[in-house]
Each structure stands twice: as C-alpha cells, then as structure tokens.
Design a protein around this motif. Structure first.
Motif, mmCIF file in Angstrom:
data_model
loop_
_atom_site.group_PDB
_atom_site.id
_atom_site.type_symbol
_atom_site.label_atom_id
_atom_site.label_comp_id
_atom_site.label_asym_id
_atom_site.label_seq_id
_atom_site.Cartn_x
_atom_site.Cartn_y
_atom_site.Cartn_z
ATOM 1 N N VAL A 131 45.666 42.373 -120.028
ATOM 2 C CA VAL A 131 45.631 40.934 -120.301
ATOM 3 C C VAL A 131 44.192 40.522 -120.571
ATOM 4 O O VAL A 131 43.283 40.865 -119.806
ATOM 5 C CB VAL A 131 46.202 40.148 -119.102
ATOM 6 C CG1 VAL A 131 45.847 38.680 -119.201
ATOM 7 C CG2 VAL A 131 47.709 40.313 -119.032
ATOM 8 N N ASP A 132 43.965 39.774 -121.652
ATOM 9 C CA ASP A 132 42.622 39.330 -122.019
ATOM 10 C C ASP A 132 42.535 37.811 -121.933
ATOM 11 O O ASP A 132 43.194 37.098 -122.700
ATOM 12 C CB ASP A 132 42.273 39.785 -123.443
ATOM 13 C CG ASP A 132 42.256 41.299 -123.576
ATOM 14 O OD1 ASP A 132 41.727 41.961 -122.668
ATOM 15 O OD2 ASP A 132 42.789 41.809 -124.581
ATOM 16 N N PHE A 133 41.725 37.317 -120.992
ATOM 17 C CA PHE A 133 41.498 35.877 -120.883
ATOM 18 C C PHE A 133 40.529 35.417 -121.975
ATOM 19 O O PHE A 133 39.749 36.219 -122.517
ATOM 20 C CB PHE A 133 40.930 35.528 -119.508
ATOM 21 C CG PHE A 133 41.958 35.541 -118.401
ATOM 22 C CD1 PHE A 133 42.928 34.557 -118.333
ATOM 23 C CD2 PHE A 133 41.945 36.542 -117.448
ATOM 24 C CE1 PHE A 133 43.867 34.558 -117.316
ATOM 25 C CE2 PHE A 133 42.890 36.562 -116.429
ATOM 26 C CZ PHE A 133 43.851 35.569 -116.368
ATOM 27 N N ASP A 134 40.585 34.126 -122.285
ATOM 28 C CA ASP A 134 39.679 33.557 -123.286
ATOM 29 C C ASP A 134 38.238 33.827 -122.865
ATOM 30 O O ASP A 134 37.849 33.623 -121.709
ATOM 31 C CB ASP A 134 39.933 32.051 -123.403
ATOM 32 C CG ASP A 134 39.294 31.466 -124.651
ATOM 33 O OD1 ASP A 134 38.303 32.041 -125.130
ATOM 34 O OD2 ASP A 134 39.796 30.444 -125.142
ATOM 35 N N GLU A 135 37.429 34.288 -123.826
ATOM 36 C CA GLU A 135 36.042 34.646 -123.534
ATOM 37 C C GLU A 135 35.187 33.426 -123.203
ATOM 38 O O GLU A 135 34.174 33.540 -122.516
ATOM 39 C CB GLU A 135 35.446 35.402 -124.715
ATOM 40 C CG GLU A 135 36.108 36.744 -124.982
ATOM 41 C CD GLU A 135 35.510 37.440 -126.182
ATOM 42 O OE1 GLU A 135 34.622 36.845 -126.840
ATOM 43 O OE2 GLU A 135 35.932 38.582 -126.470
ATOM 44 N N ASP A 136 35.585 32.260 -123.687
ATOM 45 C CA ASP A 136 34.835 31.034 -123.401
ATOM 46 C C ASP A 136 35.125 30.608 -121.964
ATOM 47 O O ASP A 136 36.256 30.238 -121.640
ATOM 48 C CB ASP A 136 35.243 29.928 -124.378
ATOM 49 C CG ASP A 136 34.412 28.661 -124.200
ATOM 50 O OD1 ASP A 136 33.595 28.611 -123.262
ATOM 51 O OD2 ASP A 136 34.586 27.731 -125.005
ATOM 52 N N PRO A 137 34.140 30.636 -121.073
ATOM 53 C CA PRO A 137 34.411 30.306 -119.665
ATOM 54 C C PRO A 137 34.783 28.845 -119.439
ATOM 55 O O PRO A 137 35.348 28.499 -118.397
ATOM 56 C CB PRO A 137 33.089 30.656 -118.965
ATOM 57 C CG PRO A 137 32.053 30.591 -120.042
ATOM 58 C CD PRO A 137 32.730 31.011 -121.300
ATOM 59 N N ALA A 138 34.484 27.972 -120.407
ATOM 60 C CA ALA A 138 34.798 26.547 -120.259
ATOM 61 C C ALA A 138 36.127 26.173 -120.921
ATOM 62 O O ALA A 138 36.556 25.019 -120.828
ATOM 63 C CB ALA A 138 33.670 25.697 -120.845
ATOM 64 N N ALA A 139 36.762 27.123 -121.580
ATOM 65 C CA ALA A 139 37.996 26.820 -122.323
ATOM 66 C C ALA A 139 39.198 26.780 -121.399
ATOM 67 O O ALA A 139 39.307 27.571 -120.451
ATOM 68 C CB ALA A 139 38.212 27.863 -123.416
ATOM 69 N N VAL A 140 40.103 25.866 -121.660
ATOM 70 C CA VAL A 140 41.389 25.759 -120.966
ATOM 71 C C VAL A 140 42.479 25.525 -122.008
ATOM 72 O O VAL A 140 42.191 25.262 -123.180
ATOM 73 C CB VAL A 140 41.390 24.617 -119.917
ATOM 74 C CG1 VAL A 140 40.388 24.882 -118.813
ATOM 75 C CG2 VAL A 140 41.113 23.281 -120.594
ATOM 76 N N VAL A 141 43.713 25.604 -121.568
ATOM 77 C CA VAL A 141 44.838 25.382 -122.483
ATOM 78 C C VAL A 141 45.010 23.886 -122.711
ATOM 79 O O VAL A 141 45.093 23.106 -121.762
ATOM 80 C CB VAL A 141 46.136 25.985 -121.919
ATOM 81 C CG1 VAL A 141 47.285 25.766 -122.906
ATOM 82 C CG2 VAL A 141 45.952 27.463 -121.639
ATOM 83 N N ILE A 142 45.084 23.498 -123.976
ATOM 84 C CA ILE A 142 45.272 22.097 -124.370
ATOM 85 C C ILE A 142 46.480 22.025 -125.294
ATOM 86 O O ILE A 142 46.656 22.881 -126.161
ATOM 87 C CB ILE A 142 44.022 21.546 -125.100
ATOM 88 C CG1 ILE A 142 42.780 21.685 -124.214
ATOM 89 C CG2 ILE A 142 44.224 20.095 -125.513
ATOM 90 C CD1 ILE A 142 41.483 21.338 -124.929
ATOM 91 N N ASP A 143 47.288 21.003 -125.077
ATOM 92 C CA ASP A 143 48.458 20.817 -125.943
ATOM 93 C C ASP A 143 48.696 19.316 -126.089
ATOM 94 O O ASP A 143 49.040 18.641 -125.113
ATOM 95 C CB ASP A 143 49.687 21.501 -125.334
ATOM 96 C CG ASP A 143 50.836 21.603 -126.327
ATOM 97 O OD1 ASP A 143 50.869 20.805 -127.273
ATOM 98 O OD2 ASP A 143 51.700 22.487 -126.145
#
Length: 435
Positions: A131-143
C-alpha cells in the motif's frame, strides 16, 4: 532449588501456550495494541470493547515504550498487532519495521491505522505490505460531491462512502445501510501486489490534496483509484488491515449521524461501527478461515488406501472442509472445490461433489500413464484462507500376467491367423490326395 525454578517457569509460560493461536482454535486471542497516547484508549473504547467482548485479550502499550517486544528466542508473545500510533517516529524496545514484517511473515495478523499526520515509519510499513500512501504529508482525501453533510460548511474532507468490497466474508453478510465516515489520507494499491484488496473505496469525484492551499497542478491521486481502507491476505494466510484514517475507529464516528451530500436520507448512526467490527472479525480469523481434514483415496469398492495404483484403476477421492465461525468448526458448503490428478501437468481435473455436511468426494479412472502422481487441491477464494493439499501416489503399468488373454480389438487378427492355417491345411490335403 532448580526444580522449583523450572516449576514456576512452566506456570508462567502455561497461559501463553494455552491461549496461543492453534489450528484447532484459529482465532487470535492475545493482541498487542500500540498507541501514540493512552487517550486513544478512551477515544476508541467502543472498538476495543467489541474485541474484548469477543474474548480477545488486549495489551495496551505506548508505541515508544522501551520494554515492548513481540517475541523472544523465536516465541511470539502475541497473536496479532494493532498499530494505532500514526505519528510515531520510532518504536521502543526491540520493535522496528523489520520486526513487524517478520511478525506478519510468521502468520500473525496486523491492523494499521494512519492519519493526516502519519509518520514515515507507518508509511514504510504500509509500503512493504503493498500500500502506498500519498507522498504529500499535508494531503488528505477531498470530495466535493461525496462528502458528509455537517452543520458548518467545511472543506469537504469528511467523506461519507458506501463503496464497499463485494464480499460477505470480509464485510459480513448483514448489509451496511449507512455510509461510512472517513477523514484521513489516501492510498493506492501497488499493482505488483495481487494480494491487496480495496475494502472501502473513494468516489470517482474524490482526490488527494492539501485542503489549505490552492491546486497548482492536477492531483496525482484521483477517483476510484484511491483506497480508503485496504485488506491483505498473505500467502501464509496472515491478514492485514490498513486504514488511512484513525478516526474511522473512534467513538465519535461510531456514534455520529451521517447524511451524504445530495441524499435526502439521514442516518441516526454511521456504518463505522458495523464496518469496523465486521473487518476485525475477518482480520482476526473469526470468519473465512478454512481447514481440510480426512483426506482419503482408495479403489472403488475398497476402504483401505493402497500403496500404489495401477493404470485404468477406478478410484475415489474425498476430503472434509470446515469453516471456523468464531466459536466452532462448521461444515463449509460450496460447489467450486476441484481436485487434480497431477504429474507435471493435470491429467485429471474433477469438481468435487458435496453432501452439504462438509464432505467432498469424486470418482475417476486412473489415466493410462504410469509414473508418480499427486492428488492436488488448490483452493483460493476471495476472503477465505487458502487450502493447499497434496498427496503423492505412484501409478504402475500392468504386470505381465495382468493383461487380457484375448484382446477383443485383436479378433480380426486372430481370425486371419487361424483362417490362414485352416486354408493351408485344406490346400495340403487337396494337393496330396487329388489325382
């Protein structure tokens, strides 16, 4: 003195031996829970109480405790591990990422929850699991379409998703009616790892980005490629759950009402509790764990298993398969179990019939080829542990005195030989005595 020391040592070790994971009782019993802060024990108490009510022994420790250890001299102290420490930069004691991965490689189970402030340590463990998490440490899921309606207009990072994996074994047979609240980071599945599955997916309108800054370029993670919760069943049947949100297991999300944007229906309670408990049932082998016993084969009309077969023998093969329900073994009933009679490649492939009581059986003729064969059952089904059964048996040709005296297909040749002899005899008589 030495005898008393041995006695007290056995008394101390006995509880670990009795409660350990065993083939006859496959449910994990002793679980190590590593936390960032003991406050998580209170904020996620409903999830932990659901485990304890099902008989699990939870050992809560801080992730940086210098005394923690998973094993000593090759003997593991725990049957499963829960990592609710998304910000930990370094484990205490003898635990490190390699120790966690060795723990899984030894057949033990793991639940890992990350968060928007997930550390590199947690990300590294998840990466090793596929599993690869988003590399941007400040990124979250937005919808902006599939968000959860709240009293105050937010940044649409609180997602209400109902994109569940279609498997009653993994998420339970009882339908989860209410959407599941998620607030955390996105991850994708490593395409090279075929064992990872999306248990909860994002909507096509979702993307991963920093909600506090404007997008200067298209986000790298978008749509249904984003996984919110993933599960893995390793080849050794160890099970792993990876969530991008620690809050998904919290009391607040368990008790919170939920209404998805654009939907007129509001649910008094989210589906988080049902979803989390269902997944924990699967991860800790309370559901979907199979075992095979009483593998037998013999000639038709006989009961004893022979040392070898002869070509063209008629034989019967049977096996009993059971599923662990969390409390007892129950017959596993399906129609897709197959057996191979195998030598370099399958010479016979048969689907087994069942009596609906756990017994599977079939009958077939041994092929007209001699050598060393195997009865092979390789059963792999979504959500279930893998069954790999193999039993070797030699096959011999006919002995010299086992062939038929007169082969029906050779009757024309027999007839031609005898007719030739009869004709020659008649010709001789006529030639000698006819003047």
């Amino acid at each position: 003195m030495s005898k008393s020391v041995v006695f007290f040592t056995l008394i101390a070790v006995l509880p670990f031996l009795c409660g350990a994971f065993s083939p006859e009782n496959p449910t994990d019993r002793k679980i190590l829970v590593l936390l960032d802060d003991f406050a998580i024990k209170s904020s996620h108490s409903l999830f932990f109480k659901s485990l304890q009510s099902r008989g699990f022994d939870l050992d809560f420790k801080l992730a940086d405790d210098p005394k923690i250890a998973l094993q000593r001299y090759g003997r593991y102290f725990y049957d499963a591990l829960i990592l609710f420490a998304p910000t930990i930069e370094r484990f205490g004691g003898s635990i490190d990422p390699a120790a966690v991965l060795d723990f899984v490689d030894s057949g033990h189970d793991l639940i890992l929850a990350a968060d928007s402030n997930g550390s590199e340590l947690i990300r590294a463990i998840a990466t090793e699991c596929g599993v690869d998490f988003d590399e941007d440490p400040a990124a979250v899921v937005i919808d902006h379409t599939g968000y959860a309606v709240s009293e105050t207009e937010g940044d649409h990072t609180l997602i209400a998703s109902d994109e569940l994996i279609e498997s009653d074994v993994i998420v339970g047979s009882r339908k989860i009616e209410a959407p599941i609240l998620f607030q955390g980071i996105a991850h994708t599945l490593n395409p090279a790892n075929s064992l990872v599955l999306k248990a909860l997916s994002a909507f096509p309108s979702a993307y991963s980005a920093n909600p506090k800054s404007k997008l200067s370029s298209p986000p790298q993670l978008t749509g249904s490629a984003i996984s919110l919760v993933s599960v893995i069943q390793a080849r050794n049947n160890a099970r792993i759950l990876i969530s991008g949100s620690l809050s998904l297991f919290s009391n607040r999300f368990f008790k919170s009402g939920v209404q998805k944007a654009g939907s007129p229906t509001r649910y008094a309670k989210s589906g988080n509790e049902q979803f989390s408990i269902a997944l924990s049932n699967w991860v800790f082998h309370e559901r979907g764990h199979l075992k095979a016993v009483n593998v037998r084969h013999h000639k038709v009309g006989e009961a004893d298993e022979p040392a070898m077969y002869r070509i063209n023998d008629e034989l019967e093969y049977s096996v009993e398969i059971y599923e662990w329900s969390g409390k007892a073994w129950e017959p596993y009933v399906t129609d897709d179990v197959q057996v191979q009679f195998y030598m370099m490649s399958p010479y016979v492939l048969k689907t087994l019939s069942t009596d609906n009581k756990g017994r599977y059986h079939t009958a077939f003729k041994v092929p007209d080829v001699y050598g060393v064969f195997q009865f092979k059952v390789e059963y792999q089904k979504l959500g279930y542990t893998t069954l790999s059964l193999s039993k070797q048996i030699p096959v011999r040709p006919f002995r010299h005195n086992e062939y038929e005296r007169f082969i029906p297909t050779a009757y024309p040749y027999y007839g031609s030989a005898f007719s030739m002899m009869a004709g020659f005899f008649i010709f001789t008589i006529v030639h000698l005595y006819n003047k």
